[in-house]
Design a protein around this motif. Structure first.
Motif, short mmCIF file in Angstrom:
data_model
loop_
_atom_site.label_atom_id
_atom_site.label_comp_id
_atom_site.label_asym_id
_atom_site.label_seq_id
_atom_site.Cartn_x
_atom_site.Cartn_y
_atom_site.Cartn_z
N MET A 18 0.83 -1.21 0.00
CA MET A 18 0.00 0.00 0.00
C MET A 18 0.86 1.25 0.00
SD MET A 18 -3.06 -1.20 2.54
CE MET A 18 -3.78 0.39 2.67
N GLY A 19 1.99 1.21 0.70
CA GLY A 19 2.91 2.36 0.72
C GLY A 19 3.51 2.62 -0.66
N ILE A 20 3.90 1.55 -1.34
CA ILE A 20 4.47 1.70 -2.69
C ILE A 20 3.43 2.28 -3.64
CG2 ILE A 20 5.32 0.41 -4.68
CD1 ILE A 20 6.80 -1.40 -2.70
N VAL A 21 2.20 1.79 -3.56
CA VAL A 21 1.13 2.32 -4.43
C VAL A 21 0.86 3.78 -4.11
CG1 VAL A 21 -1.33 2.15 -4.95
CG2 VAL A 21 0.07 0.09 -4.89
N PHE A 22 0.84 4.13 -2.82
CA PHE A 22 0.60 5.52 -2.43
C PHE A 22 1.70 6.43 -2.97
CE2 PHE A 22 1.19 9.06 0.54
CZ PHE A 22 -0.06 9.65 0.44
N VAL A 23 2.95 6.02 -2.82
CA VAL A 23 4.07 6.83 -3.32
C VAL A 23 3.99 6.97 -4.84
CG1 VAL A 23 6.58 6.87 -3.61
CG2 VAL A 23 5.59 6.34 -1.38
N PHE A 24 3.69 5.88 -5.53
CA PHE A 24 3.59 5.94 -6.99
C PHE A 24 2.49 6.90 -7.42
CE2 PHE A 24 1.41 4.45 -10.83
CZ PHE A 24 2.42 4.62 -11.74
N LEU A 25 1.32 6.82 -6.79
CA LEU A 25 0.22 7.70 -7.17
C LEU A 25 0.54 9.16 -6.84
CD1 LEU A 25 -2.88 5.55 -6.20
CD2 LEU A 25 -1.98 6.02 -8.48
N THR A 26 1.23 9.41 -5.73
CA THR A 26 1.61 10.77 -5.37
C THR A 26 2.59 11.34 -6.40
OG1 THR A 26 1.31 10.24 -3.04
CG2 THR A 26 2.59 12.21 -3.55
N VAL A 27 3.57 10.55 -6.79
CA VAL A 27 4.52 10.98 -7.80
C VAL A 27 3.80 11.23 -9.13
CG1 VAL A 27 6.50 10.24 -9.19
CG2 VAL A 27 6.52 9.90 -6.72
N LEU A 28 2.85 10.37 -9.48
CA LEU A 28 2.09 10.54 -10.72
C LEU A 28 1.31 11.85 -10.72
CD1 LEU A 28 1.27 9.07 -13.38
CD2 LEU A 28 -0.71 8.21 -12.12
N VAL A 29 0.67 12.17 -9.60
CA VAL A 29 -0.09 13.42 -9.51
C VAL A 29 0.85 14.63 -9.62
CG1 VAL A 29 -1.45 14.86 -7.93
CG2 VAL A 29 -2.05 12.47 -8.26
N VAL A 30 1.99 14.58 -8.94
CA VAL A 30 2.93 15.69 -8.98
C VAL A 30 3.47 15.89 -10.39
CG1 VAL A 30 5.21 16.46 -8.18
CG2 VAL A 30 3.55 15.54 -6.55
N ILE A 31 3.85 14.82 -11.05
CA ILE A 31 4.39 14.92 -12.41
C ILE A 31 3.32 15.45 -13.38
CG2 ILE A 31 5.20 13.57 -14.38
CD1 ILE A 31 6.79 11.87 -12.40
N THR A 32 2.09 14.97 -13.24
CA THR A 32 1.00 15.43 -14.11
C THR A 32 0.74 16.93 -13.90
OG1 THR A 32 0.01 13.25 -14.04
CG2 THR A 32 -1.39 15.03 -14.80
N THR A 33 0.76 17.36 -12.65
CA THR A 33 0.54 18.78 -12.35
C THR A 33 1.66 19.64 -12.94
OG1 THR A 33 -0.58 18.17 -10.31
CG2 THR A 33 0.15 20.44 -10.49
N LEU A 34 2.90 19.18 -12.79
CA LEU A 34 4.03 19.93 -13.36
C LEU A 34 3.95 20.00 -14.88
CD1 LEU A 34 7.01 18.69 -11.14
CD2 LEU A 34 5.96 20.96 -11.17
N MET A 35 3.60 18.88 -15.51
CA MET A 35 3.47 18.89 -16.97
C MET A 35 2.39 19.86 -17.41
SD MET A 35 4.12 14.90 -18.13
CE MET A 35 2.52 14.83 -18.79
N SER A 36 1.29 19.89 -16.68
CA SER A 36 0.20 20.79 -17.03
C SER A 36 0.64 22.25 -16.93
CB SER A 36 -0.99 20.53 -16.10
OG SER A 36 -2.02 21.44 -16.34
N LYS A 37 1.39 22.57 -15.88
CA LYS A 37 1.87 23.95 -15.73
C LYS A 37 2.89 24.31 -16.80
CE LYS A 37 0.85 24.42 -10.88
NZ LYS A 37 1.32 24.70 -9.54
N ILE A 38 3.75 23.37 -17.16
CA ILE A 38 4.75 23.63 -18.20
C ILE A 38 4.08 23.84 -19.54
CG2 ILE A 38 6.62 22.56 -19.52
CD1 ILE A 38 7.55 21.28 -16.87
N ILE A 39 3.12 23.00 -19.88
CA ILE A 39 2.38 23.15 -21.13
C ILE A 39 1.63 24.49 -21.15
CG2 ILE A 39 0.49 22.22 -22.53
CD1 ILE A 39 3.01 20.59 -22.77
N GLY A 40 1.01 24.84 -20.03
CA GLY A 40 0.29 26.11 -19.94
C GLY A 40 1.19 27.31 -20.09
N ARG A 41 2.44 27.16 -19.66
CA ARG A 41 3.37 28.28 -19.76
C ARG A 41 3.86 28.49 -21.19
NH1 ARG A 41 8.24 29.03 -15.66
NH2 ARG A 41 7.97 31.26 -15.58
N PHE A 42 4.18 27.40 -21.89
CA PHE A 42 4.71 27.52 -23.24
C PHE A 42 3.63 27.59 -24.32
CE2 PHE A 42 8.39 25.52 -21.08
CZ PHE A 42 9.29 26.54 -21.30
N PHE A 43 2.45 27.07 -24.05
CA PHE A 43 1.33 27.10 -25.00
C PHE A 43 0.09 27.64 -24.30
CE2 PHE A 43 4.06 23.51 -26.21
CZ PHE A 43 4.43 23.91 -27.47
#
Length: 99
Positions: A18-43
């Motif tokens: 459960m800890g590994i799944v939680f960490v993976f999902l947290t990292v996934l959310v953080v990476i998705t949020t960062l990608m969204s902000k980067i895309i919003g900044r350049f486009f």
């Protein structure tokens, strides 16, 4: 192995999974949020043109409607000429001209 030791190892393994799944999902959310902000900044999203006053918008819409009516009428007339050899469309035009 004793039953309590098996239960302890099972709970530990479940917690680890459960800890590994939680960490993976947290990292996934953080990476998705960062990608969204980067895309919003350049486009960035295109901004909408400023709204026209209602009177001017109505005049433009009326002119567009007139142009659209002319184009549709020409397309129907041409279609009828090609499809029916012009007899049907000329018959309709003659009916409109007579009172």
């Amino acid at each position: 192995m004793q039953d309590t030791q098996l239960m302890t190892e099972g709970v530990a393994l479940m917690g680890l999974g459960m800890g590994i799944v939680f960490v993976f999902l947290t990292v996934l959310v953080v990476i998705t949020t960062l990608m969204s902000k980067i895309i919003g900044r350049f486009f960035p999203e295109p901004t909408a043109p400023p709204a026209r006053p209602p009177a001017q918008a109505a005049a433009v819409a009326a002119a567009d409607d007139d142009d659209l009516m002319v184009v549709i009428s020409a397309a129907v007339h041409r279609y009828r000429q090609r499809r029916c050899g012009g007899a049907f469309s000329s018959q309709i035009l003659n009916e409109k001209d007579t009172p």
